[in-house]
Scaffold this active site. Structure first.
Site, PDB file in Angstrom:
ATOM      1  N   LYS A   1       0.485  -1.100  -0.643  1.00  0.00           N
ATOM      2  CA  LYS A   1       0.580  -0.338   0.386  1.00  0.00           C
ATOM      3  C   LYS A   1       0.853   1.427  -0.328  1.00  0.00           C
ATOM      4  CE  LYS A   1      -4.022  -1.874   2.354  1.00  0.00           C
ATOM      5  NZ  LYS A   1      -5.337  -1.704   1.896  1.00  0.00           N
TER       6      LYS A   1
ATOM      7  N   ARG B   1     -10.487 -11.584   1.706  1.00  0.00           N
ATOM      8  CA  ARG B   1     -11.594 -12.007   0.933  1.00  0.00           C
ATOM      9  C   ARG B   1     -10.970 -13.718   1.057  1.00  0.00           C
ATOM     10  NH1 ARG B   1     -11.357  -9.001  -4.739  1.00  0.00           N
ATOM     11  NH2 ARG B   1     -11.457  -7.239  -2.337  1.00  0.00           N
TER      12      ARG B   1
END
Ligand code: BES
Ligand code: ZN
Ligand code: ZN
Length: 488
Positions: A268, A342
């Site tokens: 990130k 996920r």
């Protein structure tokens, strides 16, 4: 905060600060307190807007008054009432108030006195909270404060029950907030596991945990891939509440619990990365809800699961393009290591099936896209069962939270199919991020089990001070979960 209920009217409560809610710029006064004029002139004098969670503290001959805005009647929500109560306590506390009183009679449209007591009590308790674990020399002050609900209630038994529930729920919320606010170096997977174990023991929940070795044995390679670049091992924690109706099928609630999300090799940007301490918020809401369940003892059996890992870019980290086989046997191409939520949830969802659940709800700070879609106002609910989604939306409204349903279409399922494996963890189209995250997860739940996914990335924490709270976790989702579970 001490919460008290008395049938004696508000006027008999001397030397306390009265909390008075203001709707449509008018104070909601029950009985003839003779205050209307004084308050009216204060509102005029100060230009107090009466917007929701705006407050005004002033002195009268008989004691302090804390005005708390609810906005206008047309847009009223329970959420505003709960937040206004928090804001009133925070403003009063700042002004040195220790004892508060409020009229038991709601006087707000269709809100019952019991629902009013519940929301105000829980909001007030939240208003006493501050995360000061790392402020040397400061002491928790909430215990010194009290709030008395004064005057008759239209259904006294219901009001008593509401107050007890609010008290127990607040206990769970405030205890969990101290864990949920910890940064990544403190709230490690290990620490979360021992915290959950201790809480389970204190509250008579069954506790179990799958270690890295257990996860390997069970072929939970999706969650293991997320933790691969970290020195901290992944875990899947399970907490069980039997229910007073043990023959009923359990509901399973699952939380994404990434103790820190650096993005992994798909790193990130540095700016704002510190907020990723809150990437464990789904799991924290599950922990709070499980403690509430243990304290409130509903009929339905409930199983809480936390899929815990740290997402780091170490030498053993998963690379973009790596393919792993999940617990369910489906293969996944990991094209972006930052879409890790996920992955941990995929294994947790398929492990949950062994409990033969009546329904599954997962909570996750899954996508930045949900902030684009709904801002910080509501969380998205996406699932395989519109009825469950709609129930949760309605439940959230009553519970002082906000959910909005997004669709899940065959096109979204196609978008997640892999080129070299069964699935890929980011979509081919690069669109509809929140829906596609849910579409990926849908592959791990059979269609005949009602399942709902709550994307709480926009609602799990506050980044700046609000009238109702300091920056930090909101534990969004816990209030909806408990409201839902007690009514099943
Ligand atoms: N934890 C993040 C989602 C997130 C972003 C939460 C901003 C709160 C604020 C999640 O793991 C993530 O990085 N998601 C990616 C998914 C993408 C790579 C498909 C995202 O939303 O950018
Ligand atoms: Zn991520
Ligand atoms: Zn994440």
């Amino acid at each position: 905060m001490k919460l008290i209920l008395t049938a004696r009217p508000l006027e008999t409560q001397a030397k306390v600060a009265w909390i008075i809610f203001v709707q449509d710029k008018k104070p909601l006064l029950s009985g003839s307190t003779g205050l209307a004029k004084q308050i009216g002139s204060q509102i005029k004098k100060t230009g107090f807007s009466g917007d929701y969670a705006q407050t005004l503290v002033f002195q009268t001959g008989t004691g302090d008054i804390v005005l708390a805005g609810l906005g206008d009647r047309k847009h009223f929500r329970m959420e505003y009432l709960e937040r206004a109560a928090s804001a009133a306590v925070r403003a009063g506390k700042k002004a040195g108030v220790k004892t508060f009183a409020v009229s038991t009679a709601a006087g707000i449209g269709k809100v019952s006195d019991a629902a009013f007591v519940h929301a105000v009590a829980r909001g007030a308790a939240w208003g006493t909270y501050s995360f000061d674990t790392f402020k040397t020399g400061t002491k928790k002050r909430g215990a010194e404060l009290s709030l008395t609900f004064a005057g008759p209630c239209e259904n006294p038994a219901a009001c008593r029950k509401a107050l007890t529930e609010a008290e127990l729920e607040s206990r769970a919320l405030l205890a969990t907030a101290d864990l949920a606010n910890l940064p990544g170096n403190e709230a490690t997977p290990q620490k979360i596991s021992s915290w959950a174990q201790k809480m389970s023991k204190e509250n008579k929940l069954a506790f179990s945990v799958l270690s890295k070795a257990d996860l390997k044995k069970k072929s939970c390679n999706a969650i293991l891939a997320v933790a691969a670049g970290s020195t901290q091992d992944a875990r899947i924690i399970t907490l069980k509440y039997k229910g007073t109706n043990p023959k009923a099928k359990p509901v399973v609630i699952i939380g994404k619990t990434i103790t820190f999300d650096s993005g992994g090799i798909s790193l990130k940007p540095g700016k704002g990365m510190e907020w990723m301490r809150y990437d464990k918020s789904g799991g924290m809401a599950v922990l709070a809800a499980m403690q509430m369940v243990a304290l409130l003892k509903p009929a339905t059996p409930v199983i809480g699961m936390l899929a815990v890992a740290e997402n780091m870019p170490g030498g053993r980290a998963t690379r973009p393009g790596d393919i792993v086989k999940s617990h369910a046997g489906k293969t996944i191409e990991i094209l972006n290591t930052d879409a890790e939520g996920r992955l941990v949830l995929a294994d947790a969802l398929s492990l949950a099936l062994q409990h033969k659940p009546a329904a599954i709800v997962d909570l996750a700070t899954l996508t930045g896209a949900v902030v684009t879609a709904l801002g910080h106002t509501a969380a998205a609910v996406v699932g395989n069962n519109h009825k469950l989604n709609a129930t949760l939306v309605k439940t959230a409204d009553a519970a002082g939270e906000r959910l909005w349903e997004l669709p899940l279409w065959p096109e979204n399922m196609d978008d997640m199919k892999g080129t070299f494996a069964d699935l890929q963890n980011i979509s081919k189209s690069g669109t509809a991020g929140t829906i596609n995250g849910a579409a990926f997860l849908a592959n791990f739940v059979p269609e005949d089990i009602p399942w709902a996914h709550l994307d709480i990335a926009g609602t799990a924490w506050e980044e700046s001070s609000k009238p109702w709270m300091d920056p930090g976790v909101t534990l969004f989702g816990a209030r909806t979960l408990i409201e839902w579970i007690v009514k099943i």
